[in-house]
Motif scaffolding. Structure first.
Motif, short mmCIF file in Angstrom:
data_model
loop_
_atom_site.label_atom_id
_atom_site.label_comp_id
_atom_site.label_asym_id
_atom_site.label_seq_id
_atom_site.Cartn_x
_atom_site.Cartn_y
_atom_site.Cartn_z
N GLY A 182 0.81 -1.22 0.00
CA GLY A 182 0.00 0.00 0.00
C GLY A 182 0.84 1.26 0.00
N GLY A 183 2.10 1.15 0.40
CA GLY A 183 2.99 2.31 0.37
C GLY A 183 2.86 3.22 1.57
N THR A 184 2.00 2.88 2.52
CA THR A 184 1.73 3.81 3.63
C THR A 184 2.95 4.04 4.50
N ASN A 185 3.86 3.08 4.55
CA ASN A 185 5.10 3.25 5.31
C ASN A 185 6.28 3.49 4.36
N LEU A 186 6.38 2.69 3.30
CA LEU A 186 7.54 2.77 2.41
C LEU A 186 7.63 4.11 1.67
N VAL A 187 6.51 4.58 1.14
CA VAL A 187 6.54 5.85 0.40
C VAL A 187 6.96 6.98 1.34
N ASP A 188 6.45 6.95 2.56
CA ASP A 188 6.82 7.97 3.56
C ASP A 188 8.32 7.90 3.88
N LEU A 189 8.83 6.67 4.08
CA LEU A 189 10.26 6.52 4.41
C LEU A 189 11.17 6.89 3.23
N MET A 190 10.69 6.68 2.02
CA MET A 190 11.47 7.11 0.85
C MET A 190 11.54 8.64 0.81
N ARG A 191 10.42 9.28 1.11
CA ARG A 191 10.38 10.74 1.08
C ARG A 191 11.30 11.31 2.16
N LYS A 192 11.41 10.61 3.30
CA LYS A 192 12.26 11.07 4.40
C LYS A 192 13.73 10.72 4.17
N GLY A 193 14.01 9.89 3.16
CA GLY A 193 15.39 9.49 2.90
C GLY A 193 15.86 8.33 3.74
N VAL A 194 14.96 7.71 4.49
CA VAL A 194 15.33 6.54 5.30
C VAL A 194 15.51 5.33 4.38
N GLU A 195 14.57 5.14 3.46
CA GLU A 195 14.65 4.06 2.47
C GLU A 195 15.09 4.67 1.14
N ARG A 196 16.06 4.04 0.49
CA ARG A 196 16.56 4.55 -0.79
C ARG A 196 16.65 3.44 -1.82
N PRO A 197 15.54 2.79 -2.17
CA PRO A 197 15.60 1.74 -3.19
C PRO A 197 15.85 2.36 -4.57
N SER A 198 16.36 1.54 -5.48
CA SER A 198 16.56 2.02 -6.84
C SER A 198 15.30 1.80 -7.68
N GLY A 199 14.34 1.09 -7.11
CA GLY A 199 13.09 0.86 -7.82
C GLY A 199 12.07 0.19 -6.92
#
Lengths: 167, 327
Positions: B29-46
């Protein structure tokens, strides 16, 4: 695949990192949907995807491909307001108005959830029909914050619309 | 701009193939991952979107349930069999987040969500061994009201934020996972790790593995519930939560399952408390005493010492709710 937004087909953005919220506001200029916290804590960006309420700030636009999105602009207009919009005016369900589009979208979906018998954390009997009470509405609307503190008016407005629909 | 890919998996095998190499993350759902990507905590390449994979909720031969990993949290809580047979699971899910987030969040994503420790989320301003191993822990000497009282380590005192997982632990759920090396099943109570020396490792999933489904047996409990205590009445993470199920026989506890949330890096299954209670009466005093045994090794911090007593009183209240007795 396109995204259907308020009945109009729109192409998904090329940059897959664009949120549904930014697609709506920055590219389509549908500014009724608001940016509050942009981190899933306030509900100001609530829209409906295939009729269900979601947070557009945490939804990637590309995830809405093939789906139908309804924003506050699709729910009602100045000439033809949604019954919830009229009730919000009647009950002073806002002060600054910033959270209101999200509140109205959330409330519209919430009333359908109750009609479908979906329970909440405060529902005493999980298998019995759900009653529309003040306690139920407060719990179910807890994902939409109002910094002006208009929650009492918001709940009154929703209860009035619910009573009208049940009648 | 960093190149970034998005793909939508049409099958479990395709998802495993797309995510091979470990630089892409699976997107529910992205409710945690999208937020963490925006914060720079998660940095996946895709991202590999797995929301189109099976999310069906079906009865198993033994009267249990198998829930596809892509099932939405709201769909699980609303399912008639979950509501009728597993009230603790329905209530746990309904206690979590908001209706909007429950509509988005998947079961697999709920299991994989990261801690809400504010120091973990503060890339620019805080040291965190979970986010940047070896950098230190600013939570230990900081604002630790929401942190662990048991099972923590000098490296990390974060809690697991899920409500659903607490009920799954009390129900002895099994997590079905798949990867390039084949399929296997992990007991829910073992799925999440305690931090130890490696707080960056949070589950038993190997690189390249993904959650396929969650399975629960027919409920052994005549009654069950979930009670969550938080700083506001709704839409907040738990200070302490309790999932508990109870079956009485001739005035004695025959079957009991207890798990606690908000106190550790994983849903805390209270096996010692259960053993102390089995065969005895269901009274609030007995439950509170049993939890004192369970939490004998607790090492609370200045900001969260209240959680020990709060957990005991919450379990006592749950006992009253389940047994219908206030003695």
């Amino acid at each position: 695949m396109a995204i259907r937004i308020n009945g109009t087909e729109v192409a998904a953005p090329d940059d897959v990192r664009v949120s549904l919220l930014d697609l709506l506001r920055e590219r389509l200029h549908l500014t009724g949907t608001k940016v509050g916290c942009n981190q899933g804590a306030c509900g100001a960006c609530t829209v409906l995807v295939d009729g269900e309420r979601v947070l557009s700030c945490l939804t990637l636009a590309v995830q809405a491909e093939g789906r139908s999105v309804t924003t506050i602009e699709g729910l009602g207009s100045a000439d033809s307001p949604h019954p919830l919009q009229l009730a919000f005016i009647e009950h002073d369900g806002f002060q600054c108005g910033y959270c209101t589009p999200g509140q109205v979208c959330a409330a519209a979906a919430m009333l359908r959830e109750i009609e479908a018998g979906v329970p909440s954390y405060v529902t005493a009997d999980l298998t019995a029909p759900v009653l529309v009470t003040r306690e139920e509405v407060r719990e179910r609307m807890s994902g939409n914050l109002c910094r002006c503190g208009a929650h009492n008016g918001i709940v009154d407005a929703i209860l009035e619309v619910a009573a009208g629909r049940a009648a | 701009m960093m190149p970034f890919t998005y793909s939508r998996a049409a099958s479990i095998d395709q998802a495993i193939e797309m995510a091979a190499g470990g630089r892409s993350h699976l997107l529910g759902g992205g409710t945690n991952l999208v937020d963490l990507m925006r914060k720079g905590v998660e940095r996946p390449s895709g991202l590999v979107d797995v929301t189109a994979l099976p999310g069906t909720i079906e009865e198993t031969g033994g009267g249990g349930l198998r829930i596809g990993a892509a099932a939405r949290n709201s769909a699980v809580a609303a399912h008639p069999l979950v509501r009728a047979r597993y009230p603790m699971l329905a209530r746990a899910i309904l206690a979590g987040a908001s209706a909007q987030i429950r509509n988005m969040a998947t079961v697999g994503g709920n299991l994989m969500q990261r801690t809400r420790c504010v120091y973990f989320q503060d890339v620019a301003g805080a040291r965190c061994n979970k986010r940047a191993p070896g950098s230190g822990c600013d939570a230990a000497g900081g604002f630790n009201r929401y942190h662990a009282i048991i099972g923590a380590s000098p490296q990390c005192i974060a809690t697991h934020p899920s409500d659903m997982c607490v009920a799954l632990a009390a129900l002895d759920a099994r997590i079905h996972v798949a990867g390039a090396g084949g399929a296997r099943t992990i007991p829910m109570v073992d799925f999440h790790r305690l931090p130890g020396e490696r707080p960056d490792l949070e589950t038993l999933l190997e690189p390249g593995e993904m959650i396929v489904a969650v399975e629960i047996d027919a409920s052994p409990f005549a009654r069950s519930t979930y009670r969550k205590v938080r700083d506001r009445a709704s839409y907040a993470f738990a200070l302490v939560s309790v999932a508990a199920g109870l079956t009485m026989r001739a005035g004695r506890i025959e079957k009991i399952g207890i798990a606690l949330g908000g106190i550790a890096a994983k849903p805390w299954r209270a096996l010692r408390a259960e053993a102390a209670l089995r065969g005895g009466p269901a009274t609030a005093q007995a439950f509170e005493a049993a939890l004192a045994v369970e939490l004998a090794d607790a090492a609370p911090l200045p900001g969260n010492a209240f959680k020990v007593g709060l957990a005991q009183r919450t379990l006592g209240a749950v006992c009253i709710e389940l047994s219908g007795s206030d003695r």
